[in-house]
Design an enzyme around this catalytic site. Structure first.
Site, mmCIF file in Angstrom:
data_model
loop_
_atom_site.group_PDB
_atom_site.id
_atom_site.type_symbol
_atom_site.label_atom_id
_atom_site.label_comp_id
_atom_site.label_asym_id
_atom_site.label_seq_id
_atom_site.Cartn_x
_atom_site.Cartn_y
_atom_site.Cartn_z
ATOM 1 N N CYS A 3 -6.201 -34.299 9.896
ATOM 2 C CA CYS A 3 -5.892 -34.929 10.997
ATOM 3 C C CYS A 3 -6.209 -36.352 11.135
ATOM 4 O O CYS A 3 -7.395 -36.588 11.285
ATOM 5 C CB CYS A 3 -6.210 -34.082 12.268
ATOM 6 N N CYS A 24 -13.485 -34.555 22.527
ATOM 7 C CA CYS A 24 -12.747 -33.860 21.509
ATOM 8 C C CYS A 24 -12.426 -34.881 20.341
ATOM 9 O O CYS A 24 -11.940 -35.899 20.456
ATOM 10 C CB CYS A 24 -11.275 -33.516 22.007
ATOM 11 N N CYS A 68 -8.614 -37.753 14.183
ATOM 12 C CA CYS A 68 -9.696 -37.056 14.318
ATOM 13 C C CYS A 68 -10.922 -37.149 13.599
ATOM 14 O O CYS A 68 -11.061 -37.586 12.272
ATOM 15 C CB CYS A 68 -9.603 -35.507 14.029
ATOM 16 N N CYS A 113 -14.848 -30.878 7.730
ATOM 17 C CA CYS A 113 -13.419 -30.220 7.792
ATOM 18 C C CYS A 113 -12.799 -30.642 6.743
ATOM 19 O O CYS A 113 -12.450 -31.480 6.194
ATOM 20 C CB CYS A 113 -12.908 -30.640 9.198
ATOM 21 N N CYS A 120 -18.947 -26.298 23.354
ATOM 22 C CA CYS A 120 -18.115 -26.265 22.590
ATOM 23 C C CYS A 120 -18.803 -26.429 21.177
ATOM 24 O O CYS A 120 -19.803 -27.278 20.703
ATOM 25 C CB CYS A 120 -17.566 -27.801 22.633
ATOM 26 N N GLU A 133 -22.544 -30.669 14.904
ATOM 27 C CA GLU A 133 -22.756 -31.232 16.377
ATOM 28 C C GLU A 133 -22.141 -30.009 17.184
ATOM 29 O O GLU A 133 -21.180 -29.398 17.011
ATOM 30 C CB GLU A 133 -22.084 -32.367 16.764
#
Ligand code: SAH
Length: 346
Positions: A118, A339, A121, A114, A107, A94
């Protein structure tokens, strides 16, 4: 059937020139093709109208042009746009366009999924599938630039590597993409308008300093106390704050560039005075800016944004210590484009 032809955009300009010389053609032909591939973003060899039909066919026989497709585009009520981008192998990442009065920011993602963990997230729930190639990063920027011109009547002004993935774990490709984005043969953007955001990989921060990169660095800190940071960003056990800080000192000594820290204040996690004071101690070695970013909930309610009194406390302690601080509101929340919300759900 899987193709064995090579992706032509993996070749540098020099390699393209050599290819044409080997074909008994002029090296200059390589420059023409390079321009079509990058600054003109051609999707087919047929588009390359200043080449002969034979040359176009010869390229077709030898290469493919892998390009991305914007599968779906969602628009937020605040003007933010989120693209779900399909890659040549069917995987999806995305990217987001964030318009404000003064700038339009892309962005972009650097990896599919990933490998970091975290806990706050959404992307961390997706397994890391692979790194993005330089052209896949570049294409996200081109797609957003087009949307910016179409929907906001202005070209893209800034880029942040704050989409999916950890850019410093795909450093070489991110660097190559930025080279194309900043080169006059690509988009000709200034590197000062590009921010690479990292969770903090000390070795790679040192490498960036050695490479004398011209883009800006942002560090997702969220806590300057090891115990707290490890509890929310478990990889901090491998890259503890001491190592991160030493790498940042090195970065600052070499580049003299201000460091930006991204920081969310969560209820019961990092909302005490000692948390803010630890942050001051961590970053006061160099001119710093702290962005206090709003938490974007990712469903399970484990993390909650601290109340405004905690944010005010951070602001006053940071300002008293001459550290620049901004309080940033989220954009695009209604379409899960803010975010930490990028998780390929539609
Ligand atoms: N891996 C890189 C870039 C991707 S994350 C990095 O860690 O910097 C982009 C930013 O969003 C980081 O500052 C990250 O800490 C923050 N973030 C992640 N999840 C979030 C959430 N749910 N709410 C607000 N910010 C979040």
């Amino acid at each position: 059937m899987a193709t064995t032809k090579k992706d032509i955009r993996a070749l540098s300009k020099e390699q393209l020139r050599e290819f044409f010389v080997k074909q008994d053609d002029k090296a200059f032909r390589g420059n023409q093709v390079y321009e079509w591939l990058w600054s003109k973003s051609a999707h087919t060899f047929e588009d390359m109208t200043n080449l002969s039909i034979e040359t176009r066919q010869m390229l077709e026989d030898n290469f493919v042009i892998n390009h991305i497709h914007v599968d779906t585009m969602q628009k937020s009520s605040d003007g933010t746009i989120k693209n779900a981008v399909r890659l040549h192998d069917g995987l999806i990442v995305e990217s987001v366009l964030i318009p404000t009065k003064t700038r339009t920011t892309a962005c972009v993602s650097s990896q599919v999924g990933c490998s970091l963990d975290c806990r706050f997230c959404a992307t961390s729930r997706l397994k890391r599938m692979r790194n993005l190639n330089p052209d896949e990063i570049y294409d996200q920027v081109v797609a957003i630039d087009k949307e910016s011109r179409l929907y906001h009547n202005k070209p893209l002004s800034n880029i942040v590597f704050m989409g999916m993935g950890e850019p410093l774990m795909n450093y070489n490709n991110v660097l190559k993409a930025i080279d194309k984005i900043t080169s006059p043969e690509g988009l000709g953007m200034s590197p000062r308008r590009i921010v690479v955001s990292t969770s903090g990989v000390p070795k790679m921060i040192r490498k960036m300093a050695d490479d004398e990169v011209k883009f800006k660095l942002a560090v997702s800190l969220h806590s300057a106390i090891d115990e707290v940071r490890t509890s929310i960003m478990p990889f901090n056990a491998t890259f503890p704050l001491k190592d991160l800080r030493e790498a940042l000192v090195y970065w600052f000594e070499k580049t003299k560039n201000r460091i930006t820290y991204e920081y969310v204040v969560w209820k019961g996690i990092n909302d005490k005075r000692e948390d803010a004071e630890a942050l001051v101690q961590f970053c006061k070695f160099a001119p710093s800016k702290v962005n206090l970013i709003e938490y974007n909930p990712i469903d399970d309610g484990e993390f909650q944004q601290a109340d405004s009194a905690a944010t005010d406390m951070y602001v006053s302690i940071l300002e008293r210590n001459n550290i620049t601080v901004t309080v940033r509101r989220s954009r695009g929340k209604d379409i899960d484009a803010a975010c930490g919300q990028l998780a390929n759900k539609q």
